[in-house]
Design an enzyme around this catalytic site. Structure first.
Site, PDB file in Angstrom:
ATOM      1  N   ASN A 102     114.188 -60.120  62.356  1.00 41.18           N
ATOM      2  CA  ASN A 102     112.983 -59.379  61.961  1.00 41.18           C
ATOM      3  C   ASN A 102     113.103 -57.885  62.243  1.00 41.18           C
ATOM      4  O   ASN A 102     112.758 -57.052  61.403  1.00 41.18           O
ATOM      5  CB  ASN A 102     111.755 -59.955  62.665  1.00 41.18           C
ATOM      6  CG  ASN A 102     111.493 -61.388  62.263  1.00 41.18           C
ATOM      7  OD1 ASN A 102     112.131 -61.903  61.335  1.00 41.18           O
ATOM      8  ND2 ASN A 102     110.582 -62.059  62.953  1.00 41.18           N
ATOM      9  N   THR A 158      95.140 -27.027  25.095  1.00 44.47           N
ATOM     10  CA  THR A 158      94.199 -27.924  25.776  1.00 44.47           C
ATOM     11  C   THR A 158      93.785 -28.929  24.702  1.00 44.47           C
ATOM     12  O   THR A 158      93.697 -28.551  23.518  1.00 44.47           O
ATOM     13  CB  THR A 158      92.940 -27.192  26.307  1.00 44.47           C
ATOM     14  OG1 THR A 158      92.249 -26.616  25.209  1.00 44.47           O
ATOM     15  CG2 THR A 158      93.291 -26.108  27.316  1.00 44.47           C
ATOM     16  N   HIS A 159      93.574 -30.149  25.060  1.00 45.88           N
ATOM     17  CA  HIS A 159      93.266 -31.222  24.083  1.00 45.88           C
ATOM     18  C   HIS A 159      94.362 -31.336  23.019  1.00 45.88           C
ATOM     19  O   HIS A 159      94.075 -31.730  21.883  1.00 45.88           O
ATOM     20  CB  HIS A 159      91.920 -30.984  23.398  1.00 45.88           C
ATOM     21  CG  HIS A 159      90.810 -30.653  24.344  1.00 45.88           C
ATOM     22  ND1 HIS A 159      90.008 -31.604  24.936  1.00 45.88           N
ATOM     23  CD2 HIS A 159      90.380 -29.453  24.817  1.00 45.88           C
ATOM     24  CE1 HIS A 159      89.131 -31.006  25.724  1.00 45.88           C
ATOM     25  NE2 HIS A 159      89.339 -29.705  25.680  1.00 45.88           N
ATOM     26  N   SER A 185     119.432 -43.888  14.332  1.00 46.50           N
ATOM     27  CA  SER A 185     118.795 -45.114  13.872  1.00 46.50           C
ATOM     28  C   SER A 185     119.841 -45.936  13.134  1.00 46.50           C
ATOM     29  O   SER A 185     120.738 -45.391  12.503  1.00 46.50           O
ATOM     30  CB  SER A 185     117.637 -44.764  12.938  1.00 46.50           C
ATOM     31  OG  SER A 185     117.369 -45.835  12.067  1.00 46.50           O
ATOM     32  N   LYS A 202     117.836 -39.804  11.294  1.00 43.19           N
ATOM     33  CA  LYS A 202     117.134 -39.801  12.580  1.00 43.19           C
ATOM     34  C   LYS A 202     117.976 -39.337  13.759  1.00 43.19           C
ATOM     35  O   LYS A 202     119.147 -39.650  13.868  1.00 43.19           O
ATOM     36  CB  LYS A 202     116.661 -41.224  12.893  1.00 43.19           C
ATOM     37  CG  LYS A 202     115.588 -41.707  11.956  1.00 43.19           C
ATOM     38  CD  LYS A 202     114.248 -41.177  12.357  1.00 43.19           C
ATOM     39  CE  LYS A 202     113.366 -42.355  12.689  1.00 43.19           C
ATOM     40  NZ  LYS A 202     112.174 -41.965  13.361  1.00 43.19           N
ATOM     41  N   GLU A 217     111.855 -41.007  25.934  1.00 39.02           N
ATOM     42  CA  GLU A 217     110.970 -42.158  25.721  1.00 39.02           C
ATOM     43  C   GLU A 217     111.176 -43.227  26.804  1.00 39.02           C
ATOM     44  O   GLU A 217     110.220 -43.823  27.302  1.00 39.02           O
ATOM     45  CB  GLU A 217     111.215 -42.774  24.339  1.00 39.02           C
ATOM     46  CG  GLU A 217     110.702 -41.895  23.214  1.00 39.02           C
ATOM     47  CD  GLU A 217     111.114 -42.424  21.837  1.00 39.02           C
ATOM     48  OE1 GLU A 217     111.447 -43.600  21.701  1.00 39.02           O
ATOM     49  OE2 GLU A 217     111.109 -41.604  20.893  1.00 39.02           O
ATOM     50  N   TYR A 268     105.797 -60.564  61.554  1.00 37.87           N
ATOM     51  CA  TYR A 268     106.652 -60.799  60.392  1.00 37.87           C
ATOM     52  C   TYR A 268     106.250 -62.085  59.669  1.00 37.87           C
ATOM     53  O   TYR A 268     105.936 -63.096  60.282  1.00 37.87           O
ATOM     54  CB  TYR A 268     108.131 -60.901  60.819  1.00 37.87           C
ATOM     55  CG  TYR A 268     109.039 -61.216  59.643  1.00 37.87           C
ATOM     56  CD1 TYR A 268     109.502 -60.196  58.816  1.00 37.87           C
ATOM     57  CD2 TYR A 268     109.386 -62.520  59.323  1.00 37.87           C
ATOM     58  CE1 TYR A 268     110.308 -60.475  57.710  1.00 37.87           C
ATOM     59  CE2 TYR A 268     110.188 -62.817  58.216  1.00 37.87           C
ATOM     60  CZ  TYR A 268     110.642 -61.786  57.417  1.00 37.87           C
ATOM     61  OH  TYR A 268     111.428 -62.051  56.318  1.00 37.87           O
TER      62      TYR A 268
HETATM   63  N1  ARG Z   1     115.854 -61.983  54.561  1.00 40.27           N
HETATM   64  C1  ARG Z   1     114.769 -61.652  55.451  1.00 40.27           C
HETATM   65  C2  ARG Z   1     113.941 -60.498  54.876  1.00 40.27           C
HETATM   66  O1  ARG Z   1     114.397 -59.891  53.960  1.00 40.27           O
HETATM   67  C3  ARG Z   1     115.333 -61.265  56.766  1.00 40.27           C
HETATM   68  C4  ARG Z   1     114.446 -61.564  57.913  1.00 40.27           C
HETATM   69  C5  ARG Z   1     114.456 -62.982  58.187  1.00 40.27           C
HETATM   70  N2  ARG Z   1     113.602 -63.294  59.280  1.00 40.27           N
HETATM   71  C6  ARG Z   1     113.155 -64.542  59.438  1.00 40.27           C
HETATM   72  N3  ARG Z   1     112.387 -64.718  60.436  1.00 40.27           N
HETATM   73  N4  ARG Z   1     113.422 -65.453  58.591  1.00 40.27           N
HETATM   74  O2  ARG Z   1     112.848 -60.239  55.289  1.00 40.27           O
END
Ligand code: ARG
Length: 462
Positions: A110, A155-156, A277, A283, A290, A317
């Site tokens: 995490n 403008t516009h 084109s 063209k 675009e 997390y």
């Molecule tokens: N692949 C996970 C992510 O992108 C990584 C972290 C994983 N953590 C866990 N507790 N499974 O967030």
């Protein structure tokens, strides 16, 4: 399947679930940052006496060799691994044995992934700042070359008052300057290190988070471990800034598309940035402009996707957060391409100055100045507005410009008209009389250009 978490399980995971859960197909671009982060982590662990110096050396050497083998194509990242973190750890253990098993001490995926994303995004912000500086330099050059290139201001989308091409591009200079300043804001707010937050609640190992932060060039560690692993604000800020860049590019694209049209012919896009084109031989289409306009929607979508993903996620997390990557990478890649291409396209764009000037002369862009002329001669503005309004109607009927009428005819609208009217409403006068800061006269523009040069030469991201 090679997972980091086999111990607690007796059954094996369903294949579809494995694939659904895996992120290696897209997080393999973290290879470099993950190695960078792990090396810093191992260095800190050794300094704290949590692993030995030798183990640290082995870890660093092992990670470097994996990195270069992947780069050289000797080692292939496959979907046998759940994510890039598992891939690196498994290969490290394979190469250096038990020391490899210690790299994850005092760390969770995490905080590892939080660090990777932050390092990756920080590199991206730096690259984007450099690209924006190139774009600004290109725009500044166009401005310097076109202080006396008269064109209608709109403008516009109706011709309004005359400006210069330098002035028109000056508006975009301001927009992209703000975009660049946003990079600086984001960089400075995001530059704190989440590593050491662990899974959510820090660790019991005596980690030196200040030291890790310093090794990785952060200003310092983040200050709440739960926030550290679940904060994606900096990504949202960055994607919002990217969306704003795209909005600016899209507006300029739209103008270039209009200016490139058969009706306007203000610009000619270089062959390198146009396409033809398959059926219509005549063209030459402004496809790049675009597409940039089109891709704006896609980048907004990426931002919306992350905002929506993050909404309602409880601390800390949650796996939802894995969804940040594809959207963020897509926005980052797309905008980098767009800014790069756009800068090149602009630097090769040809301006048909005669057509711009002719267009400014036709379309009564000097009508306000004609009214102001009468005001200077003593007529109240509202009356002058009405006199010139009638004069414009008369000219539309005769298909001519105000200054193409002889003085005798002008006098039938107001006795106040005199010989000096022609000079007073010439294109040059209309522009050059506008001297206030930010206005189109070349004198005013020169001051702004000098300020722009100062800004560019002194700009620092950190
Ligand atoms: N692949 C996970 C992510 O992108 C990584 C972290 C994983 N953590 C866990 N507790 N499974 O967030």
């Amino acid at each position: 399947m090679a997972q980091l978490w086999g111990g607690r399980f007796t059954g094996s995971i369903n294949e579809l679930a494995w694939n659904f859960n895996a992120s290696i197909s897209f997080d393999q671009r973290f290879l470099e940052v993950d190695v960078r982060g792990s090396k810093a982590h191992a260095t800190m662990l050794a300094k704290q006496g949590i692993i030995s110096e030798q183990e640290k050396e082995d870890i660093i050497k092992g990670l470097d060799s994996i990195f270069s083998d992947v780069k050289d194509g000797k080692l292939v990242i496959t979907d046998k691994y759940e994510d890039i973190h598992s891939f690196l750890e498994a290969n490290l253990i394979e190469r250096i044995g038990d020391a490899g098993k210690k790299v994850h001490t005092g760390r969770s995926r995490n905080d590892q992934v939080a660090l990777d994303m932050r390092l990756y995004a920080r590199d991206e912000v730096e690259q984007m700042a450099a690209l924006l500086q190139d774009l600004l330099k290109t725009i500044s050059q166009i401005m310097k070359d076109n202080l006396g290139t008269y064109m209608p201001g709109f403008t516009h989308l109706q011709k309004a008052q005359p400006v210069t091409l330098a002035h028109h591009f000056g508006a975009y200079f301001e927009m992209f300057k703000r975009d660049l300043l946003r990079m600086k804001d984001i960089y400075n707010r995001m530059n704190y290190c989440p590593l050491g937050a662990g899974a959510l609640a820090g660790t019991t190992y005596p980690l030196d988070r200040e030291y890790t932060a310093q090794l990785l060039d952060f200003y310092g560690p983040t200050l709440n471990s739960m926030d550290s692993v679940s904060d994606r604000d900096y990504l949202i800020e960055y994607m919002s800034a990217l969306s704003t860049i795209m909005m600016h590019l899209s507006r300029l694209s739209e103008e270039i598309i209009i200016w490139n049209s058969n009706e306007y012919r203000f610009v000619e896009i270089d062959d390198a940035y146009s396409t033809g084109s398959s059926i219509m031989p005549q063209k030459k289409n402004p496809d790049i402009a675009e597409l940039v306009r089109g891709k704006t929607g896609r980048v907004y979508g990426d931002l919306m996707s992350l905002l929506t993903t993050m909404k309602g996620i409880p601390l800390a997390y949650n796996k939802d957060m894995q969804e940040d990557k594809e959207a963020a990478f897509d926005a980052m890649d797309t905008v980098k391409n767009c800014v790069t291409l756009f800068t090149d396209m602009l630097s090769t764009l040809k301006f048909n100055k005669d057509n711009m000037e002719k267009s400014a002369m036709r379309g009564f862009t000097n009508a306000t100045d004609a009214a102001d002329y009468l005001v200077v001669k003593g007529m109240p503005f509202r009356d002058a507005h009405s006199v010139i309004g009638r004069l414009v109607l008369y000219c539309i009927d005769k298909n001519c410009a105000i200054d193409e009428l002889p003085l005798s005819e002008l006098k039938t609208f107001s006795e106040l008209f005199d010989e000096d009217i022609f000079d007073a409403i010439s294109l040059k006068t209309c522009v050059e009389k506008r001297l206030t800061v930010g206005a189109p006269s070349s004198d005013a523009m020169k001051q702004v250009l000098a300020a722009g040069d100062d800004f560019l030469s002194s700009f620092k991201l950190k």
